[in-house]
Design a protein around this motif. Structure first.
Motif, PDB file in Angstrom:
ATOM      1  N   ASN A  98       0.829  -1.211   0.000  1.00  0.00           N
ATOM      2  CA  ASN A  98       0.000   0.000   0.000  1.00  0.00           C
ATOM      3  C   ASN A  98       0.866   1.264   0.000  1.00  0.00           C
ATOM      4  O   ASN A  98       0.669   2.173   0.806  1.00  0.00           O
ATOM      5  N   GLU A  99       1.820   1.298  -0.911  1.00  0.00           N
ATOM      6  CA  GLU A  99       2.683   2.474  -1.043  1.00  0.00           C
ATOM      7  C   GLU A  99       2.979   2.746  -2.513  1.00  0.00           C
ATOM      8  O   GLU A  99       2.756   1.907  -3.374  1.00  0.00           O
ATOM      9  N   THR A 100       3.445   3.930  -2.780  1.00  0.00           N
ATOM     10  CA  THR A 100       3.837   4.297  -4.135  1.00  0.00           C
ATOM     11  C   THR A 100       5.343   4.148  -4.280  1.00  0.00           C
ATOM     12  O   THR A 100       6.057   3.951  -3.294  1.00  0.00           O
ATOM     13  N   PHE A 101       5.816   4.227  -5.515  1.00  0.00           N
ATOM     14  CA  PHE A 101       7.259   4.183  -5.730  1.00  0.00           C
ATOM     15  C   PHE A 101       7.645   5.175  -6.814  1.00  0.00           C
ATOM     16  O   PHE A 101       6.815   5.598  -7.629  1.00  0.00           O
ATOM     17  N   THR A 102       8.919   5.529  -6.808  1.00  0.00           N
ATOM     18  CA  THR A 102       9.464   6.434  -7.827  1.00  0.00           C
ATOM     19  C   THR A 102      10.166   5.602  -8.892  1.00  0.00           C
ATOM     20  O   THR A 102      11.033   4.786  -8.581  1.00  0.00           O
ATOM     21  N   PHE A 103       9.760   5.809 -10.150  1.00  0.00           N
ATOM     22  CA  PHE A 103      10.349   5.065 -11.275  1.00  0.00           C
ATOM     23  C   PHE A 103      11.471   5.884 -11.901  1.00  0.00           C
ATOM     24  O   PHE A 103      11.293   7.056 -12.211  1.00  0.00           O
ATOM     25  N   ILE A 104      12.620   5.247 -12.075  1.00  0.00           N
ATOM     26  CA  ILE A 104      13.768   5.932 -12.674  1.00  0.00           C
ATOM     27  C   ILE A 104      14.421   5.024 -13.705  1.00  0.00           C
ATOM     28  O   ILE A 104      14.759   3.878 -13.413  1.00  0.00           O
ATOM     29  N   SER A 105      14.588   5.531 -14.921  1.00  0.00           N
ATOM     30  CA  SER A 105      15.370   4.828 -15.939  1.00  0.00           C
ATOM     31  C   SER A 105      16.770   5.424 -15.966  1.00  0.00           C
ATOM     32  O   SER A 105      16.930   6.651 -15.971  1.00  0.00           O
ATOM     33  N   LEU A 106      17.767   4.568 -15.968  1.00  0.00           N
ATOM     34  CA  LEU A 106      19.151   5.050 -15.957  1.00  0.00           C
ATOM     35  C   LEU A 106      19.580   5.624 -17.300  1.00  0.00           C
ATOM     36  O   LEU A 106      20.716   6.066 -17.456  1.00  0.00           O
ATOM     37  N   THR A 107      18.669   5.636 -18.265  1.00  0.00           N
ATOM     38  CA  THR A 107      18.942   6.314 -19.532  1.00  0.00           C
ATOM     39  C   THR A 107      18.565   7.791 -19.459  1.00  0.00           C
ATOM     40  O   THR A 107      18.863   8.560 -20.367  1.00  0.00           O
ATOM     41  N   GLN A 108      17.875   8.189 -18.369  1.00  0.00           N
ATOM     42  CA  GLN A 108      17.479   9.583 -18.199  1.00  0.00           C
ATOM     43  C   GLN A 108      18.665  10.415 -17.725  1.00  0.00           C
ATOM     44  O   GLN A 108      19.677   9.873 -17.268  1.00  0.00           O
ATOM     45  N   SER A 109      18.516  11.730 -17.829  1.00  0.00           N
ATOM     46  CA  SER A 109      19.566  12.619 -17.345  1.00  0.00           C
ATOM     47  C   SER A 109      19.391  12.877 -15.854  1.00  0.00           C
ATOM     48  O   SER A 109      18.295  12.722 -15.313  1.00  0.00           O
ATOM     49  N   ASN A 110      20.471  13.262 -15.192  1.00  0.00           N
ATOM     50  CA  ASN A 110      20.459  13.633 -13.769  1.00  0.00           C
ATOM     51  C   ASN A 110      19.950  12.522 -12.854  1.00  0.00           C
ATOM     52  O   ASN A 110      19.346  12.794 -11.808  1.00  0.00           O
ATOM     53  N   VAL A 111      20.186  11.245 -13.231  1.00  0.00           N
ATOM     54  CA  VAL A 111      19.669  10.152 -12.410  1.00  0.00           C
ATOM     55  C   VAL A 111      20.362  10.093 -11.051  1.00  0.00           C
ATOM     56  O   VAL A 111      19.727   9.769 -10.037  1.00  0.00           O
ATOM     57  N   TYR A 112      21.652  10.412 -11.010  1.00  0.00           N
ATOM     58  CA  TYR A 112      22.378  10.354  -9.732  1.00  0.00           C
ATOM     59  C   TYR A 112      21.789  11.364  -8.749  1.00  0.00           C
ATOM     60  O   TYR A 112      21.609  11.075  -7.571  1.00  0.00           O
TER      61      TYR A 112
END
Length: 295
Positions: free
Chosen positions: A167-181
């Motif tokens: 019952n929680e949300t999550f943040t999706f991140i693709s490592l092909t995006q900019s500023n991922v770090y």
């Protein structure tokens, strides 16, 4: 928006209607509860709770799919708490500024649309992952977690299922995006992260990602079978192989995939026709690939 104003103070009702129509809304006025119960659909109902001697609850019941804002003279259980429990959305106390009413209407309209959109996405995701028959993620597993898979969709299904059961949300991140770090570094330690495309990074970049993920509740996915890290590991390998990576399969792999995934949906006569082979060849290929026909 099409708005019904239920108010027996006709001057007040006309004043509200005039100002709302100036900004593009379509307004109708009902001076009694009986008039407000006609069989029409409205986007919003502005409902006065002090129409003398008249029970306004049938209006809430009749228009419960609409945005209902109570227009009240004072705050009490009878004017606010109980009507909201019955299905009203919000209230505004007389006298009020028209700008405050417009703000509430816009806010509730946005909320309603986002809620409907969210429900649609949930149903879509549920349908998308319905074929993924996976063991759920162990709630006691230690984060960060590395998922190694040959089929990205199944890793996605595992994470969506985990978030839903928790019952929680999550943040999706693709490592092909900019500023991922920076995105990862800015996230809170209790925030659930789902990170994909690890296989696209160089070794030095992977080490940097591993370092920034220390102490994070992160699930990171790679389609590289040789991926290594000190994180907790889960492996998901399926016969679906690489169809979701945009690669082209060889003929044998394609035929194997189609037989395995569609033999339960089509009779052999139709399945062999779609593959452009005979039923005998279909039987021979099942034997070659070690595929048992599902009963």
């Amino acid at each position: 928006m099409k708005i019904l104003i239920v108010e027996n103070e006709i001057y007040l009702a006309q004043s509200i209607a005039s100002k709302l129509m100036e900004i593009g809304h379509l307004c109708e006025i009902a001076t009694s509860i009986k008039d407000a119960l006609k069989d029409e659909k409205y986007d919003a109902i502005l409902l006065s709770t002090n129409i003398s001697g008249q029970n306004f609850y049938p209006v809430i019941e009749k228009h419960r799919s609409s945005i209902i804002i109570l227009m009240i003279s004072y705050i009490s259980n009878d004017t606010v708490t109980n009507p909201i429990k019955a299905g009203a959305c919000d209230y505004i106390q007389k006298p009020f500024m028209i700008e405050e009413l417009i703000r509430k209407l816009q806010h509730l309209s946005d909320f309603k649309n986002l809620k409907k959109e969210n429900e649609t996405y949930k149903e879509y995701v549920k349908n998308l992952f319905s074929s993924a028959n996976l063991e759920p993620l162990d709630k006691k597993i230690k984060f960060p977690i590395l998922i190694k898979t040959n089929f990205q969709k199944h890793a996605d299904a595992l994470v969506f299922n985990y978030a839903q059961t928790q019952n929680e949300t999550f943040t999706f991140i693709s490592l092909t995006q900019s500023n991922v770090y920076e995105k990862i570094a800015r996230s809170g330690n209790e925030e659930l992260l789902y990170i994909i495309d690890l296989q696209n990074l160089k070794k030095s970049e992977k080490l940097k990602i591993y370092n920034v993920l220390e102490g994070k509740r992160a699930i990171i996915c790679s389609t590289d079978p040789n991926e290594e890290s000190d994180f907790s590991k889960i492996e998901i390998n399926t016969d679906s192989k690489i169809l979701d990576q945009g690669d082209i399969l060889c003929i044998d792999d394609y035929v194997k995939y189609v037989i395995f995934n569609f033999q339960n949906k089509f009779p052999d006569t139709e399945l062999s026709k779609k593959l452009g082979i005979s039923r005998k060849s279909l039987w021979e290929k099942r034997k070659k690939y070690g595929i048992n026909k599902k009963k």
